[in-house]
Design a protein around this motif. Structure first.
Motif, mmCIF file in Angstrom:
data_model
loop_
_atom_site.group_PDB
_atom_site.id
_atom_site.type_symbol
_atom_site.label_atom_id
_atom_site.label_comp_id
_atom_site.label_asym_id
_atom_site.label_seq_id
_atom_site.Cartn_x
_atom_site.Cartn_y
_atom_site.Cartn_z
ATOM 1 N N VAL A 622 0.840 -1.200 0.000
ATOM 2 C CA VAL A 622 0.000 0.000 0.000
ATOM 3 C C VAL A 622 0.879 1.256 0.000
ATOM 4 O O VAL A 622 0.628 2.200 -0.760
ATOM 5 N N VAL A 623 1.897 1.283 0.863
ATOM 6 C CA VAL A 623 2.797 2.442 0.904
ATOM 7 C C VAL A 623 3.574 2.555 -0.400
ATOM 8 O O VAL A 623 3.763 3.656 -0.943
ATOM 9 N N HIS A 624 4.030 1.438 -0.929
ATOM 10 C CA HIS A 624 4.790 1.465 -2.179
ATOM 11 C C HIS A 624 3.938 2.014 -3.325
ATOM 12 O O HIS A 624 4.421 2.831 -4.129
ATOM 13 N N CYS A 625 2.682 1.593 -3.420
ATOM 14 C CA CYS A 625 1.813 2.091 -4.491
ATOM 15 C C CYS A 625 1.638 3.603 -4.384
ATOM 16 O O CYS A 625 1.575 4.305 -5.407
ATOM 17 N N LEU A 626 1.575 4.109 -3.162
ATOM 18 C CA LEU A 626 1.415 5.548 -2.973
ATOM 19 C C LEU A 626 2.691 6.297 -3.344
ATOM 20 O O LEU A 626 2.657 7.288 -4.086
ATOM 21 N N THR A 627 3.813 5.848 -2.846
ATOM 22 C CA THR A 627 5.053 6.613 -3.028
ATOM 23 C C THR A 627 5.692 6.383 -4.396
ATOM 24 O O THR A 627 6.438 7.244 -4.883
ATOM 25 N N GLU A 628 5.422 5.264 -5.027
ATOM 26 C CA GLU A 628 6.024 4.987 -6.331
ATOM 27 C C GLU A 628 5.078 5.336 -7.474
ATOM 28 O O GLU A 628 5.513 5.847 -8.514
ATOM 29 N N HIS A 629 3.781 5.064 -7.298
ATOM 30 C CA HIS A 629 2.828 5.260 -8.396
ATOM 31 C C HIS A 629 1.782 6.328 -8.101
ATOM 32 O O HIS A 629 0.911 6.560 -8.938
ATOM 33 N N GLN A 630 1.844 6.925 -6.892
ATOM 34 C CA GLN A 630 0.876 7.925 -6.469
ATOM 35 C C GLN A 630 -0.553 7.381 -6.558
ATOM 36 O O GLN A 630 -1.497 8.077 -6.940
ATOM 37 N N LEU A 631 -0.674 6.139 -6.162
ATOM 38 C CA LEU A 631 -1.922 5.388 -6.280
ATOM 39 C C LEU A 631 -2.422 5.018 -4.893
ATOM 40 O O LEU A 631 -1.689 4.436 -4.091
ATOM 41 N N LEU A 632 -3.661 5.379 -4.618
ATOM 42 C CA LEU A 632 -4.279 5.057 -3.333
ATOM 43 C C LEU A 632 -5.470 4.149 -3.536
ATOM 44 O O LEU A 632 -6.309 4.380 -4.420
ATOM 45 N N PHE A 633 -5.547 3.125 -2.690
ATOM 46 C CA PHE A 633 -6.705 2.236 -2.656
ATOM 47 C C PHE A 633 -7.580 2.609 -1.446
ATOM 48 O O PHE A 633 -7.308 3.576 -0.743
ATOM 49 N N MET A 634 -8.593 1.817 -1.230
ATOM 50 C CA MET A 634 -9.385 1.907 -0.001
ATOM 51 C C MET A 634 -9.155 0.595 0.750
ATOM 52 O O MET A 634 -9.971 -0.315 0.733
ATOM 53 N N PRO A 635 -8.000 0.488 1.442
ATOM 54 C CA PRO A 635 -7.535 -0.830 1.912
ATOM 55 C C PRO A 635 -8.042 -1.209 3.299
ATOM 56 O O PRO A 635 -7.273 -1.578 4.177
ATOM 57 N N HIS A 636 -9.368 -1.124 3.523
ATOM 58 C CA HIS A 636 -9.899 -1.541 4.820
ATOM 59 C C HIS A 636 -10.226 -3.030 4.802
ATOM 60 O O HIS A 636 -10.033 -3.719 3.791
ATOM 61 N N GLY A 637 -10.756 -3.540 5.903
ATOM 62 C CA GLY A 637 -10.848 -4.977 6.122
ATOM 63 C C GLY A 637 -11.575 -5.761 5.060
ATOM 64 O O GLY A 637 -11.101 -6.807 4.612
ATOM 65 N N GLU A 638 -12.740 -5.286 4.631
ATOM 66 C CA GLU A 638 -13.518 -6.080 3.688
ATOM 67 C C GLU A 638 -13.000 -5.938 2.260
ATOM 68 O O GLU A 638 -13.410 -6.690 1.381
ATOM 69 N N ASN A 639 -12.113 -4.992 2.008
ATOM 70 C CA ASN A 639 -11.566 -4.809 0.661
ATOM 71 C C ASN A 639 -10.275 -5.582 0.436
ATOM 72 O O ASN A 639 -9.688 -5.475 -0.636
ATOM 73 N N LEU A 640 -9.822 -6.311 1.427
ATOM 74 C CA LEU A 640 -8.602 -7.116 1.300
ATOM 75 C C LEU A 640 -8.924 -8.593 1.509
ATOM 76 O O LEU A 640 -9.649 -8.942 2.443
ATOM 77 N N VAL A 641 -8.389 -9.429 0.654
ATOM 78 C CA VAL A 641 -8.423 -10.873 0.856
ATOM 79 C C VAL A 641 -7.005 -11.305 1.203
ATOM 80 O O VAL A 641 -6.075 -11.127 0.407
ATOM 81 N N LEU A 642 -6.834 -11.826 2.420
ATOM 82 C CA LEU A 642 -5.536 -12.345 2.832
ATOM 83 C C LEU A 642 -5.384 -13.770 2.320
ATOM 84 O O LEU A 642 -6.348 -14.550 2.333
ATOM 85 N N VAL A 643 -4.203 -14.107 1.895
ATOM 86 C CA VAL A 643 -3.888 -15.489 1.527
ATOM 87 C C VAL A 643 -3.016 -16.064 2.628
ATOM 88 O O VAL A 643 -1.921 -15.556 2.907
ATOM 89 N N LEU A 644 -3.521 -17.111 3.267
ATOM 90 C CA LEU A 644 -2.835 -17.730 4.404
ATOM 91 C C LEU A 644 -2.130 -19.015 3.974
ATOM 92 O O LEU A 644 -2.644 -19.772 3.142
ATOM 93 N N ARG A 645 -0.993 -19.227 4.577
ATOM 94 C CA ARG A 645 -0.300 -20.516 4.454
ATOM 95 C C ARG A 645 0.201 -20.878 5.847
ATOM 96 O O ARG A 645 1.006 -20.159 6.427
ATOM 97 N N ASP A 646 -0.315 -21.974 6.379
ATOM 98 C CA ASP A 646 0.040 -22.411 7.736
ATOM 99 C C ASP A 646 -0.218 -21.321 8.772
ATOM 100 O O ASP A 646 0.570 -21.117 9.704
ATOM 101 N N GLY A 647 -1.320 -20.592 8.575
ATOM 102 C CA GLY A 647 -1.701 -19.571 9.542
ATOM 103 C C GLY A 647 -1.001 -18.244 9.384
ATOM 104 O O GLY A 647 -1.290 -17.306 10.126
ATOM 105 N N VAL A 648 -0.097 -18.120 8.411
ATOM 106 C CA VAL A 648 0.671 -16.888 8.204
ATOM 107 C C VAL A 648 0.166 -16.201 6.939
ATOM 108 O O VAL A 648 -0.122 -16.859 5.933
ATOM 109 N N VAL A 649 0.081 -14.874 6.978
ATOM 110 C CA VAL A 649 -0.303 -14.112 5.791
ATOM 111 C C VAL A 649 0.871 -14.108 4.822
ATOM 112 O O VAL A 649 1.922 -13.524 5.106
ATOM 113 N N SER A 650 0.680 -14.749 3.675
ATOM 114 C CA SER A 650 1.770 -14.829 2.698
ATOM 115 C C SER A 650 1.645 -13.771 1.611
ATOM 116 O O SER A 650 2.651 -13.328 1.049
#
Length: 780
Positions: A622-650
């Motif tokens: 999220v920070v990289h998209c802002l500082t490199e591409h000047q791009l902002l999302f709306m990155p709150h809880g329901e707008n993100l899908v986490l991918v888990l592997r063995d309980g860890v966010v990968s």
């Protein structure tokens, strides 16, 4: 095949209860097999088992310490077979938060004799089994999971006192999870559509919402509790609320709900907690205009009703949600978590308005219901409709991916029977609520002149998501999410969709996806977007002919017929991965346990390492998209899908791109999508991280982990600072995210000011409300 054993010595079973004894596999296999072979026993899915197979099955049950089989006799004759099991170990381990004293139960009653039914037999058998669970097995609660289609047994369950909770996926079937408190055997449950609106469910909902309101209104500096002994007090009208609370970074309050009391001036004893009355008493402090007060109070009432229904239904435990399905079904686990979320939005007090849904519609279409529905489909004349597609998808490819050929043939046949040319039309999914309440009424002339044609129900079952307009395809999970206009009042907006936005949504998504895929830093983080690769909007109605001024453009009738298709994450998963909504990290189950803490425990990592990996997958991109591409999302809880592997966010997937992404610098974008470019200064750009990530997500997660003794909040924020430093160093637009403080942008203030349209989507920055400045938890 042996004939079913029948009861012939009596015709009435209402005068006594059958006896219950352990099943003897060798002795009883023949009679049980005869019952199972009868068509009436099809729900057991064992009609083809022979005696040898049934004997082996009964023996396996008896040899399992977590299960037992029982034969019931009446006047010496066998009349039923029952099974009991420990739901902590058997069958319900994914869907039921079992406690000590819970017993699961199955029941098979002998098919009726050829010469007539025995009156009251099934009721007597049911009563005998649940009393056996209570008296012989010490059950405090008995839980059952009949097939949702088996309405006959559901009637018997209700008769003995079971209350239906919710539909669940278990043992390859869609089941109606139901529970009986054994101190209420024989007391029929009032399972009407308003059964959740009783004191035992509404009172905890009131307590939670009053606590949340005090915490969030304090956070937004609308109210200021005063010290009171070892706790705090808040004066509101003639009421005083007293409570204990813990305070964290970003002026985040966690109110101890159990400590919360209300007293009223001149009255003795505690007063009941009432979220609506709290709002009414604080109207001036909250700044609610008189003309908006009723609507806001109605959204509070709807939020309370939703919370009461969630309380009644219960849900999986935090550990179950963190672990996923025991059978490895990642799709079912993904949707279990989606339905289990209880908070709506962590910041908004009136978070579950949904004004327009009735009781039955709430059960079908509210995300937490976990229900299923099928979209209605329309045909719309092409001259009045715009179908926008991603650059890599033709219309034929789109329909090949989203609809089976038989359905397309049915659609075409419907049009041909009306004398219409199918090639002059395009297909259009609409929400069944929208069809009944809006389209069939508001667009009756369009239907009458056949600019719109009803094609009937689609073939796929869909499950509503936390974004109430969006649904996930449960029949074919690899197919797209579908998002449609749904003109209910919810959390500060009528939830329509603009056909004008739909024209450019796929192009916006193509451009954003291209940036993301070409960026090596984002590739290293595994960051991806779920593209909205097709969108459709209808503009042939009279409402699009009434003018083009701001008032006309904002008319709700112009946002009632639009839809889009968004990629599903399922086809992009690798073996060993499973998706979960990021909102789950802030979720606590019915007993207050957090999914975040359960994931840390499951992973085997120390908490700091787990959080660092999560931040690397979420915050760094999220920070990289802002500082490199000047791009902002709306990155709150329901707008993100986490991918888990063995309980860890990968890695993570971002969604909801078309309507919510913004370019905050003077960046060249492809022709036609200039609407997403809104250049702002550095301070304003940085608020995209401070407000939406720090204040909107991380302040809650830091408190959850600290409260649960997993990770001190100070350590959490040090990890955030390190991640920000790594993500923002040397970028095209260096932003100092370590400044001492930043503007405090407030969400509830927006809704309180105008609960009908809290933000102008065409000028979101201008709509924001600030409440001074707030200390930065990662300041240098």
């Amino acid at each position: 095949m042996s004939a079913p054993v029948t009861v012939a010595r009596a015709t009435d079973a209402t005068t006594g209860l059958p006896s219950v004894q352990p099943v003897d596999p060798d002795r009883d296999a023949t009679v049980v097999q005869a019952w199972l072979a009868h068509p009436a026993s099809a729900w057991w899915s064992m009609t083809e088992h022979d005696v040898h197979a049934v004997r082996g099955y009964l023996r396996s049950v008896q040899e399992d310490p977590a299960q037992a089989g029982w034969l019931l006799r009446w006047d010496g004759d066998p009349i039923a077979y029952a099974e009991t099991y420990d739901p902590r170990q058997v069958l319900l381990t994914d869907v039921w938060d079992a406690e000590a004293g819970d017993v699961g139960m199955h029941l098979l009653v002998a098919p009726p004799p050829a010469d007539g039914r025995v009156h009251g037999l099934t009721s007597a058998v049911m009563r005998a089994v649940v009393e056996h669970c209570r008296d012989a097995l010490g059950a405090r609660r008995v839980v059952v999971e009949p097939d949702v289609r088996n309405t006959a047994v559901q009637v018997k369950n209700a008769e003995v006192g079971f209350r239906a909770l919710r539909e669940v996926d278990v043992d390859g079937k869609r089941a109606l999870l139901s529970v009986l408190d054994t101190d209420r055997i024989g007391v029929p449950d009032d399972d009407g559509p308003a059964a959740h609106l009783r004191p035992e469910h509404l009172e905890p909902a009131q307590r939670h919402l009053v606590a949340k309101a005090i915490a969030e209104f304090t956070h937004e500096r609308l109210v200021a509790p005063r010290p009171d002994g070892d706790g705090w007090a808040l004066d509101a009208g003639d009421s005083t609320y007293r409570f204990r609370a813990r305070r964290y970074e970003l002026e985040h309050w966690v109110v101890d709900e159990s400590s919360l009391t209300r007293s009223r001036a001149g009255r003795s004893g505690p007063a009941p907690l009432d979220a609506q009355q709290l709002v009414l008493d604080l109207q001036d402090a909250l700044g609610i205009p008189d003309e908006m007060l009723g609507t806001y109070l109605e959204e509070v009432a709807s939020t309370l009703a939703s919370a009461a229904a969630k309380h009644r239904r219960g849900g999986p435990s935090a550990a179950q949600l963190a672990r996923g399905r025991a059978d490895g079904d990642v799709v079912a686990a993904f949707q279990d978590a989606e339905a289990a979320m209880t908070e709506g939005h962590p910041a908004f007090v009136a978070a579950n308005g949904r004004i327009g849904f009735g009781l039955d519609e709430y059960r079908r279409y509210a995300p937490e219901s976990g229900g299923r529905f099928r979209y209605r489909w329309l045909a719309a004349r092409r001259e009045h409709t715009h179908l926008a597609l991603a650059a890599d998808r033709t219309e034929q490819q789109h329909w090949d991916a989203e609809l089976d050929p038989a359905t397309v043939d049915r659609f075409r046949d419907t049009l041909e029977r009306r004398g219409l040319d199918p090639d002059d039309h395009t297909w259009f999914p609409v929400h069944p609520w929208q069809w009944q309440h809006r389209i069939a009424v508001t667009f009756a002339p369009d239907l009458g002149r056949q600019d719109l044609v009803d094609l009937g129900e689609g073939p796929d079952d869909h499950q509503p998501q936390q974004s109430v307009r969006t649904a996930f395809n449960r029949s074919v999970p690899g197919r797209s999410y579908v998002k449609t206009a749904l003109t209910v009042q919810n959390m500060g907006f009528l939830r329509g969709m603009s056909p004008a936005y739909m024209r450019t949504a796929p192009a916006v998504n193509d451009w954003v996806a291209g940036l993301v895929e070409a960026d090596p830093v984002l590739a290293d983080a595994g960051f991806g977007v779920l593209r909205e690769h097709a969108a459709v909007g209808y503009t042939g109605d009279v409402y699009h002919r009434i003018g083009s001024g701001p008032a006309q453009r904002g008319a709700p009738q112009r946002k009632m017929l639009a839809a889009l298709w968004r990629e599903s994450p399922v086809p992009r998963l690798e073996p060993g991965e499973r998706p979960v909504t990021m909102a789950a990290l802030l979720h606590r189950d019915a007993r207050g346990r957090s999914v975040a803490a359960a994931l840390v425990e499951q992973s085997g990592l120390d908490a700091a390492s787990w959080v660092a990996q999560y931040l690397d997958a979420y915050l760094r991109p999220v920070v990289h998209c802002l500082t490199e591409h000047q791009l902002l999302f709306m990155p709150h809880g329901e707008n993100l899908v986490l991918v888990l592997r063995d309980g860890v966010v990968s890695r993570v997937f971002m969604k909801d791109i078309g309507e919510e992404v913004v370019v905050v610098g003077d960046v060249a974008v492809p022709a036609g999508i200039e609407r997403i470019v809104h250049p702002v200064g550095d301070d304003e750009a940085a608020l995209g991280v401070f407000t939406d990530v720090f204040d909107g997500v991380l302040r809650y997660l830091a408190a959850v982990l600290d409260q649960d003794g997993v990770l001190p909040s100070a350590v959490f924020w040090r990890l955030v600072g390190s991640c920000v430093d790594a993500a923002g160093a040397g970028r095209a637009r260096p932003l100092d995210l370590r400044v001492p403080d930043f503007e405090h942008s407030c969400l509830n203030r927006l809704q309180l000011r105008n609960t009908l349209q809290m933000v102008d989507l065409t000028a979101q920055t201008d709509s924001l409300i600030r409440a001074g400045r707030m200390a930065n938890p990662i300041a240098h």
